[in-house]
Design a protein around this motif. Structure first.
Motif, mmCIF file in Angstrom:
data_model
loop_
_atom_site.group_PDB
_atom_site.id
_atom_site.type_symbol
_atom_site.label_atom_id
_atom_site.label_comp_id
_atom_site.label_asym_id
_atom_site.label_seq_id
_atom_site.Cartn_x
_atom_site.Cartn_y
_atom_site.Cartn_z
ATOM 1 N N LEU A 91 21.677 35.867 44.113
ATOM 2 C CA LEU A 91 22.827 35.950 45.019
ATOM 3 C C LEU A 91 24.092 35.407 44.373
ATOM 4 O O LEU A 91 24.890 34.733 45.013
ATOM 5 C CB LEU A 91 22.525 35.173 46.309
ATOM 6 N N GLN A 92 24.305 35.713 43.113
ATOM 7 C CA GLN A 92 25.462 35.167 42.408
ATOM 8 C C GLN A 92 26.783 35.652 43.017
ATOM 9 O O GLN A 92 26.894 36.787 43.478
ATOM 10 C CB GLN A 92 25.409 35.551 40.937
ATOM 11 N N LYS A 93 27.783 34.763 42.986
ATOM 12 C CA LYS A 93 29.122 35.056 43.493
ATOM 13 C C LYS A 93 30.131 34.850 42.371
ATOM 14 O O LYS A 93 29.920 34.060 41.449
ATOM 15 C CB LYS A 93 29.470 34.146 44.675
ATOM 16 N N ASN A 94 31.257 35.545 42.481
ATOM 17 C CA ASN A 94 32.344 35.405 41.522
ATOM 18 C C ASN A 94 33.651 35.563 42.285
ATOM 19 O O ASN A 94 34.029 36.675 42.671
ATOM 20 C CB ASN A 94 32.224 36.460 40.419
ATOM 21 N N SER A 95 34.349 34.451 42.515
ATOM 22 C CA SER A 95 35.575 34.485 43.314
ATOM 23 C C SER A 95 36.686 35.282 42.626
ATOM 24 O O SER A 95 37.568 35.828 43.303
ATOM 25 C CB SER A 95 36.055 33.059 43.604
ATOM 26 N N HIS A 96 36.657 35.356 41.299
ATOM 27 C CA HIS A 96 37.621 36.177 40.564
ATOM 28 C C HIS A 96 37.533 37.628 41.030
ATOM 29 O O HIS A 96 38.564 38.303 41.185
ATOM 30 C CB HIS A 96 37.327 36.072 39.066
ATOM 31 N N HIS A 97 36.321 38.097 41.277
ATOM 32 C CA HIS A 97 36.126 39.461 41.758
ATOM 33 C C HIS A 97 36.379 39.563 43.260
ATOM 34 O O HIS A 97 37.021 40.515 43.732
ATOM 35 C CB HIS A 97 34.705 39.925 41.458
ATOM 36 N N ASP A 98 35.866 38.607 44.006
ATOM 37 C CA ASP A 98 35.937 38.702 45.465
ATOM 38 C C ASP A 98 37.374 38.714 45.972
ATOM 39 O O ASP A 98 37.693 39.437 46.921
ATOM 40 C CB ASP A 98 35.170 37.548 46.103
ATOM 41 N N VAL A 99 38.249 37.926 45.353
ATOM 42 C CA VAL A 99 39.640 37.907 45.812
ATOM 43 C C VAL A 99 40.318 39.238 45.513
ATOM 44 O O VAL A 99 41.180 39.698 46.270
ATOM 45 C CB VAL A 99 40.410 36.717 45.190
ATOM 46 N N ARG A 100 39.930 39.894 44.432
ATOM 47 C CA ARG A 100 40.496 41.205 44.107
ATOM 48 C C ARG A 100 39.947 42.306 45.005
ATOM 49 O O ARG A 100 40.580 43.355 45.148
ATOM 50 C CB ARG A 100 40.244 41.528 42.628
ATOM 51 N N ASN A 101 38.782 42.072 45.582
ATOM 52 C CA ASN A 101 38.288 43.033 46.566
ATOM 53 C C ASN A 101 39.066 42.921 47.867
ATOM 54 O O ASN A 101 39.190 43.903 48.604
ATOM 55 C CB ASN A 101 36.795 42.814 46.826
ATOM 56 N N VAL A 102 39.603 41.737 48.159
ATOM 57 C CA VAL A 102 40.471 41.576 49.321
ATOM 58 C C VAL A 102 41.796 42.284 49.083
ATOM 59 O O VAL A 102 42.306 42.990 49.963
ATOM 60 C CB VAL A 102 40.693 40.082 49.623
ATOM 61 N N MET A 103 42.359 42.126 47.883
ATOM 62 C CA MET A 103 43.607 42.812 47.545
ATOM 63 C C MET A 103 43.732 42.924 46.037
ATOM 64 O O MET A 103 43.487 41.970 45.305
ATOM 65 C CB MET A 103 44.816 42.071 48.123
ATOM 66 N N ALA A 104 44.069 44.129 45.581
ATOM 67 C CA ALA A 104 44.161 44.403 44.155
ATOM 68 C C ALA A 104 45.227 43.547 43.495
ATOM 69 O O ALA A 104 46.249 43.215 44.100
ATOM 70 C CB ALA A 104 44.463 45.880 43.929
ATOM 71 N N LYS A 105 44.993 43.233 42.237
ATOM 72 C CA LYS A 105 45.976 42.512 41.444
ATOM 73 C C LYS A 105 46.429 43.383 40.267
ATOM 74 O O LYS A 105 47.392 44.132 40.388
ATOM 75 C CB LYS A 105 45.414 41.171 40.977
ATOM 76 N N GLU A 106 45.722 43.316 39.126
ATOM 77 C CA GLU A 106 46.162 44.062 37.941
ATOM 78 C C GLU A 106 45.944 45.569 38.072
ATOM 79 O O GLU A 106 46.755 46.369 37.608
ATOM 80 C CB GLU A 106 45.407 43.582 36.696
ATOM 81 N N LYS A 107 44.808 45.937 38.712
ATOM 82 C CA LYS A 107 44.456 47.347 38.825
ATOM 83 C C LYS A 107 43.933 47.645 40.229
ATOM 84 O O LYS A 107 43.371 46.769 40.885
ATOM 85 C CB LYS A 107 43.362 47.722 37.808
ATOM 86 N N ALA A 108 44.130 48.884 40.648
ATOM 87 C CA ALA A 108 43.407 49.405 41.808
ATOM 88 C C ALA A 108 42.135 50.040 41.273
ATOM 89 O O ALA A 108 42.193 50.918 40.412
ATOM 90 C CB ALA A 108 44.245 50.432 42.552
ATOM 91 N N LEU A 109 41.015 49.583 41.763
ATOM 92 C CA LEU A 109 39.735 49.981 41.176
ATOM 93 C C LEU A 109 38.983 51.027 41.991
ATOM 94 O O LEU A 109 37.945 51.513 41.548
ATOM 95 C CB LEU A 109 38.851 48.748 40.991
ATOM 96 N N TYR A 110 39.484 51.366 43.158
ATOM 97 C CA TYR A 110 38.867 52.442 43.931
ATOM 98 C C TYR A 110 39.872 52.980 44.944
ATOM 99 O O TYR A 110 40.817 52.296 45.340
ATOM 100 C CB TYR A 110 37.586 51.984 44.630
ATOM 101 N N HIS A 111 39.658 54.225 45.320
ATOM 102 C CA HIS A 111 40.500 54.843 46.333
ATOM 103 C C HIS A 111 40.316 54.098 47.654
ATOM 104 O O HIS A 111 39.200 53.936 48.141
ATOM 105 C CB HIS A 111 40.123 56.314 46.508
ATOM 106 N N GLY A 112 41.425 53.612 48.220
ATOM 107 C CA GLY A 112 41.361 52.859 49.460
ATOM 108 C C GLY A 112 41.428 51.360 49.295
ATOM 109 O O GLY A 112 41.473 50.630 50.288
#
Length: 759
Positions: A91-112
């Motif tokens: 059940l590993q977590k990575n806040s670097h990724h999770d915060v970007r799933n809330v809102m994109a930073k450097e890149k938009a990684l998926y439509h929507g």
């Protein structure tokens, strides 16, 4: 824990009316979108029109200048975190990724994917403001499927991602985030002694959890630095903690209230809108309400992973399984999160196979980040395992239930992941299934019967509860677990039996984060087990207080007082001749005798038991159209103890209904532009009542000794078996082995036209 004498009228095992029934059927129940504080603004999200694009700049000046707009935020307004993983391996977590799933930073990684958000005086103004935000995108090549993502020349979702847990460490980045592998015994030797070996490849598509209520929340920041958050989620404590982490507010400053929840099934365990609404409220100084549209739910929240799986199993002629191997790839979407380790751990976990190996890979792609869905990861791998077992049963001419029964795991048997099976109950479940009268029904032309079984870990986790006695003797119990499957009734029933009072003398509630001890999410089939233990512990503490008070009134030692049938009694005639003091009498006199009664309990629970299911179904396949009709479905599960049998049956039937949809019709469809083509109920084919048969349920009760009432948990294991069950039935009806889901008419016709009968 003090031993409580069983009441004369136990409620556990009966079917009382649920406490939340009236407000739900009258429409009075309040869900996430029903909360609108005075002055609340409308929050809206701007989402990426590209499947993959670099964000070179965002100009929000025109949106900020629009009259009626109170706040605008972008990814730059959210904090950043190191790119590191934490937590147990599964059940590993990575806040670097999770915060970007809330809102994109450097890149938009998926439509929507969210790239900006506004808070305005009304919805029309908010939409107008979104149209004024200018985003400078540099479109990039994208990958959506597993095959495309793992290809040698695949575009990279993350340029700095190197596959973890491989040796030697890779020199080139890739879209495979992580590898996991474990084994038991000598797999090669196990296959060498097998009389029959079957090896097949399988694939499934991403599917939606099917909750009806869209994600919604309200955030209100106060001038004193505190805040209030209303959420419709499977865990309001987790929503509080993640909102605090992603906004910089202290968790203690955010009081989070749970709304009713219109379905979740794992899909409402992630944070999406809540930090955004809180940031907007901070800047606006007013409450902000946010609600997703149905299209936003489909495009921007997590489906279950699609998968590519290879399974190989060997057996002796007498049905003894000698070796098993699974290799799987799960698609996690834009950020590593797929439950691929669950897939490995659960694939063979219900069988005693001396030689096993499981290897899994977490694959990223340009799709919304995956989320849990009812026994996440287990469903896909058990579909593959149970299909191979069906082929083996045919090869050795053995009844498919008997094959499973011969190899049924028992307490003490080893499992992958350095685990040992902790409880029995699987063999009992299989025997109950075979005894069902429908199993002996004859089948006509174009009909087939499928059998499958499944395993889910179930969970324990941390749960909190509070119990207090009102002045009229009515007991209020409050828990930290949002009620998704009837837990308020289950808590009330366990409390009633613990106190030895009628069910209607218990009030069961779900309280906010400031009013009850911490609780993990409602998920993992853990609430009736873990939160039930917390409720019983809190009730037991209150009973100890009641006994002490009765002892004070009688002027005897507390050890000389027993509690049974809702009253304090002298433990023997030697104590003295005292009339019993009822709960109500003690409550009514509490102020005069030393104060009122109440206690809280919070604990990380232990002693949970896994979930095990088995089922069969009969289908009829139209050879002209490929249409599949399910004629009968029988599902059997070990509940440990069915606290409220009607709810257990409902969980079992609901799991099967979702499994039928996944097996026959459901699936995300992406276009060549990486855009989801069926982002709504009209085009996403969930089963309706006319698609389903009557689903017969058989509850097996092999009690869990580590729970006061024997509970194991039932919500998820039922769906684990359903995919393989349907696929096996269709395979047996058509004579073609079905290895790709969904089994819609197109898939079935293709198998009939292009493949010969299964041998």
């Amino acid at each position: 824990m003090n031993q409580i004498a069983p009441p004369k009228r136990p409620f556990v095992g009966t079917r009382p009316v649920r406490p939340d029934g009236v407000p739900k059927v009258t429409g009075a129940a309040r869900y996430g979108a029903d909360y609108t504080p005075p002055g609340a603004l409308c929050g809206k999200v701007l989402r990426s029109p590209h499947a993959h694009a670099r964000i070179r700049g965002i100009d929000t000046a025109r949106a900020r200048a629009l009259p009626g707009v109170h706040a605008v935020v972008t990814g730059a307004d959210l904090p950043d975190f190191p790119d590191v993983y934490s937590g147990i391996e599964r059940l590993q977590k990575n806040s670097h990724h999770d915060v970007r799933n809330v809102m994109a930073k450097e890149k938009a990684l998926y439509h929507g994917q969210a790239v900006a958000a506004v808070a305005a005086q009304d919805e029309a103004t908010a939409k107008a403001a979104l149209a004024l935000i200018a985003v400078d995108y540099q479109p990039l090549p994208f990958v959506v499927t597993i095959d495309a993502a793992i290809a040698e020349d695949a575009p990279l979702v993350h340029e700095t991602m190197f596959t973890r847990n491989v040796a030697p460490a890779p020199l080139r980045p890739s879209n495979i985030s992580r590898r996991w592998s474990d084994s038991l015994g000598d797999v090669a030797a196990g296959f060498a002694v097998a009389d029959e070996v079957v090896e097949l490849n399988f694939d499934t598509v991403p599917v939606h959890q099917g909750y009806i209520e869209p994600h919604a929340c309200v955030a209100e920041c106060h001038a004193d630095g505190t805040a209030h958050l209303w959420v419709s989620s499977q865990g309001h404590f987790q929503m509080r903690d993640l909102t605090a982490l992603f906004t910089g507010l202290p968790a203690s400053a955010i009081r989070t209230s749970p709304a009713e929840i219109g379905g979740g099934f794992g899909g409402k365990t992630k944070v999406y809108l809540e930090p955004v609404a809180m940031l907007l409220s901070q800047r606006a100084g007013l409450p902000v309400k946010m609600t997703m549209s149905r299209h936003e739910v489909f495009r921007a929240t997590g489906p279950a992973s699609d998968s590519k799986i290879r399974v190989k199993i060997g057996a002796r002629r007498d049905g003894t399984l000698t070796a098993a191997e699974i290799e799987l790839y799960y698609n996690s979407g834009a950020f590593p999160s797929a439950p691929f380790i669950n897939g490995c751990l659960c694939a063979f976990a219900h069988y005693a196979i001396p030689n096993q190996r499981g290897t899994g890979y977490d694959v990223v792609s340009n799709r919304a980040m995956t989320a849990a869905y009812r026994a996440p990861g287990s469903t896909q791998s058990c579909f593959a395992t149970e299909s191979v077992l069906d082929v083996l049963a045919g090869r050795i001419d053995m009844d498919p239930i008997d094959l499973r029964l011969k190899n049924a795991i028992r307490a003490g048997d080893a499992q992958l992941g350095d685990r040992t099976m902790s409880h029995d109950g699987f063999a009992e479940t299989l025997r109950a299934l075979k005894a069902h009268p429908k199993y002996r029904q004859p089948l006509g032309p174009n009909r087939g019967r499928g059998i499958a079984a499944g395993f889910w870990h179930n969970g324990a986790g941390h749960s909190g509860a509070t119990c207090f006695v009102n002045a009229d003797g009515v007991v209020t119990v409050a828990s930290s677990s949002p009620d998704i499957g009837g837990s308020r009734a289950a808590m009330a029933m366990m409390a009633a039996d613990t106190f030895g009072v009628p069910y209607d003398q218990i009030r069961s509630e779900i309280h906010d984060t400031a009013s009850v001890p911490y609780g993990d999410v409602t998920g993992g089939s853990r609430v009736t087990f873990a939160t039930g233990k917390a409720i019983v512990a809190a009730c037991t503490s209150v009973i100890a207080q009641l006994k002490t008070r009765a002892a004070q009134i009688w002027q005897v030692d507390a050890e000389a007082v027993d509690w049974r049938d809702g009253a304090a009694h002298p433990s023997s005639s030697n104590v003295g001749r005292f009339e019993p003091l009822t709960l109500r009498e003690l409550a009514e006199g509490a102020s005069a005798s030393g104060g009122h009664f109440g206690a809280s309990h919070g604990e990380t629970m232990t002693g949970h038991a896994p979930g095990l299911s088995a089922m069969f179904c009969d289908v009829e396949v139209d050879p002209e159209t490929g249409a599949v009709k399910i004629l009968d479905f029988v599902t059997c599960q070990d509940a440990g103890r069915a606290v409220h049998p009607a709810y257990v049956e409902g969980q079992m039937q609901g799991a099967v209904a979702q499994g039928i949809g996944w097996a026959l019709n459901e699936g995300y469809v992406y276009g060549p532009d990486g855009v989801l083509q069926n982002a709504g109920w009209l085009d996403y084919r969930m089963p309706v009542a006319s698609d389903l048969p009557m689903i017969d349920t058989v509850i097996v009760e092999v009690a869990n000794p580590h729970h006061p009432f024997g509970v194991k948990g039932v919500a998820e294991a039922g769906m684990v078996s359903a995919l393989g069950c349907v696929a096996n039935a269709v395979s047996n009806a058509t004579g073609r082995r079905m290895t790709s889901l969904p089994l819609n008419p197109e898939t079935v016709l293709r198998a009939l036209d292009e493949r010969g009968p299964e041998t």
